[in-house]
Design an enzyme around this catalytic site. Sequence first.
Site, PDB file in Angstrom:
ATOM      1  N   CYS A  20       0.862  -1.180   0.000  1.00 42.40           N
ATOM      2  CA  CYS A  20       0.000   0.000   0.000  1.00 42.40           C
ATOM      3  C   CYS A  20       0.903   1.235   0.000  1.00 42.40           C
ATOM      4  O   CYS A  20       2.126   1.120   0.136  1.00 42.40           O
ATOM      5  CB  CYS A  20      -0.856  -0.008   1.261  1.00 42.40           C
ATOM      6  SG  CYS A  20       0.184   0.030   2.743  1.00 42.40           S
ATOM      7  N   HIS A  49       5.329  -5.133   9.051  1.00 46.53           N
ATOM      8  CA  HIS A  49       5.309  -6.491   9.611  1.00 46.53           C
ATOM      9  C   HIS A  49       5.558  -7.533   8.525  1.00 46.53           C
ATOM     10  O   HIS A  49       4.663  -8.309   8.178  1.00 46.53           O
ATOM     11  CB  HIS A  49       3.976  -6.748  10.318  1.00 46.53           C
ATOM     12  CG  HIS A  49       3.814  -5.948  11.568  1.00 46.53           C
ATOM     13  ND1 HIS A  49       2.593  -5.528  12.039  1.00 46.53           N
ATOM     14  CD2 HIS A  49       4.736  -5.489  12.451  1.00 46.53           C
ATOM     15  CE1 HIS A  49       2.775  -4.850  13.165  1.00 46.53           C
ATOM     16  NE2 HIS A  49       4.060  -4.801  13.429  1.00 46.53           N
ATOM     17  N   HIS A  82       3.492   1.853  11.712  1.00 41.46           N
ATOM     18  CA  HIS A  82       2.334   1.648  12.591  1.00 41.46           C
ATOM     19  C   HIS A  82       2.117   2.790  13.577  1.00 41.46           C
ATOM     20  O   HIS A  82       1.101   2.836  14.249  1.00 41.46           O
ATOM     21  CB  HIS A  82       2.490   0.314  13.325  1.00 41.46           C
ATOM     22  CG  HIS A  82       2.960  -0.776  12.422  1.00 41.46           C
ATOM     23  ND1 HIS A  82       4.291  -1.109  12.281  1.00 41.46           N
ATOM     24  CD2 HIS A  82       2.282  -1.554  11.550  1.00 41.46           C
ATOM     25  CE1 HIS A  82       4.415  -2.072  11.376  1.00 41.46           C
ATOM     26  NE2 HIS A  82       3.206  -2.357  10.908  1.00 41.46           N
ATOM     27  N   CYS A 104       2.415   5.866   8.888  1.00 46.31           N
ATOM     28  CA  CYS A 104       1.538   6.078   7.737  1.00 46.31           C
ATOM     29  C   CYS A 104       0.615   7.276   8.006  1.00 46.31           C
ATOM     30  O   CYS A 104       0.012   7.364   9.087  1.00 46.31           O
ATOM     31  CB  CYS A 104       0.699   4.828   7.487  1.00 46.31           C
ATOM     32  SG  CYS A 104      -0.496   5.110   6.154  1.00 46.31           S
ATOM     33  N   HIS A 132      -0.894  -4.754  19.650  1.00 49.62           N
ATOM     34  CA  HIS A 132      -0.433  -4.330  18.321  1.00 49.62           C
ATOM     35  C   HIS A 132       0.150  -2.919  18.432  1.00 49.62           C
ATOM     36  O   HIS A 132      -0.394  -2.061  19.131  1.00 49.62           O
ATOM     37  CB  HIS A 132      -1.605  -4.349  17.329  1.00 49.62           C
ATOM     38  CG  HIS A 132      -1.182  -4.164  15.901  1.00 49.62           C
ATOM     39  ND1 HIS A 132      -0.822  -2.936  15.393  1.00 49.62           N
ATOM     40  CD2 HIS A 132      -1.032  -5.046  14.882  1.00 49.62           C
ATOM     41  CE1 HIS A 132      -0.482  -3.074  14.116  1.00 49.62           C
ATOM     42  NE2 HIS A 132      -0.610  -4.354  13.785  1.00 49.62           N
ATOM     43  N   GLU A 134       0.218  -0.390  16.490  1.00 46.71           N
ATOM     44  CA  GLU A 134      -0.635   0.738  16.105  1.00 46.71           C
ATOM     45  C   GLU A 134      -1.580   1.112  17.247  1.00 46.71           C
ATOM     46  O   GLU A 134      -1.795   2.298  17.534  1.00 46.71           O
ATOM     47  CB  GLU A 134      -1.445   0.387  14.840  1.00 46.71           C
ATOM     48  CG  GLU A 134      -2.265   1.573  14.367  1.00 46.71           C
ATOM     49  CD  GLU A 134      -3.162   1.234  13.176  1.00 46.71           C
ATOM     50  OE1 GLU A 134      -2.794   0.386  12.350  1.00 46.71           O
ATOM     51  OE2 GLU A 134      -4.238   1.837  13.094  1.00 46.71           O
ATOM     52  N   CYS A 202      -8.305   1.500   6.567  1.00 43.35           N
ATOM     53  CA  CYS A 202      -7.803   2.290   5.442  1.00 43.35           C
ATOM     54  C   CYS A 202      -8.229   1.713   4.091  1.00 43.35           C
ATOM     55  O   CYS A 202      -8.701   0.576   4.005  1.00 43.35           O
ATOM     56  CB  CYS A 202      -6.278   2.386   5.525  1.00 43.35           C
ATOM     57  SG  CYS A 202      -5.474   0.857   5.063  1.00 43.35           S
TER      58      CYS A 202
END
Length: 325
Positions: A20, A49, A82, A104, A132, A134, A202
């Site tokens: 992406c 990841h 992240h 991002c 995680h 993020e 997203c």
Amino acid sequence: MKGMTSTERRVLLAAPRGYCAGVDRAVITVEKALDLYGPPVYVRKQIVHNKHVVHTLEERGAIFVDELDEVPEEATVVFSAHGVSPAVHAQAQERSLKTIDATCPLVTKVHHEAKRFAHDELDILLIGHAGHEEVEGTSGEAPDHIQLVEGPDDVDRLEVRDPSKVAWLSQTTLSVDETMQTVERLRQKFPLLLDPPSDDICYATQNRQLAVKEIAREADLVIVVGSANSSNSVRLVEVALEAGARASYRIDNADEIDDSWLDGVTVVGVTSGASVPDALVQGVLDLLGERGFPSAEEVRTADESLIFALPPELRKDLRAAAPPR
Ligand code: 0CJ
Ligand code: F3S
């Protein structure tokens, strides 16, 4: 198709798949930092990841660390795609580190939403996976206002300060369908629940799920290329099974394909997560070719053209290093 029988082998290749815009930017950020400053360049957590990406960058001189106390004072450190919490930025400043933030922009957008809702004194229900990176980064923007919700079963135990002042946000890489189920449960409990101003899941996550659904409908087996800690890749396996694939497996690369998976299989679907270089998918297609499957038919459900500019702090140094014209 004319002449086609149900026993004719096929390979359906999902599109969009793979990188992406945020991953592309993050990987290029580390590559350019290595070129510009020379190794070592430190990276906090895996830049994305994916085992293969991390290994390739390590070979070029990137050093991946878990926490900033492993980075020597005044060294350069890149923050992963992240995102990080404000506490990590503060720690970097304390240690006089030169930072390049490869978060991002679509994760940064969620951080802004969290700050805005917290500023308005709302309780924020963040849908995501515990542990995680993020989720840790986003939660760190407003730890006193954010509670994690891992799925619909978490909803009953939730307590908020004022049920009329509640909003939800989410991790960017979740299953769209499962998240909507969680939101439905949340809305039953908190009818005045506020939505995020725009989708937190997203565009890339959504597009890859739609594409895998399309191939899964027809496939006996769906192979998803991606690493085990890649949330969006793991979701693709779940979405494929949910959409009707008879079997679906996640692999890091073609070596992990077990030949028994192909027993009795006519239609194989192939896709990859947002952190996966397309060369790894090509390896899977090559192996399928060796096992008697024909070349792949691409099944495209969306076009993607988004590109993000590199982090401004890196662009500034690149400009300064460019020879005068
Ligand atoms: O969270 C992100 C900014 C997504 C990055 C791309 O994918 P990946 O595999 O590195 O990360 P997830 O585990 O979040 O899918
Ligand atoms: Fe960003 Fe989505 Fe990729 S949040 S890093 S565009 S998976």
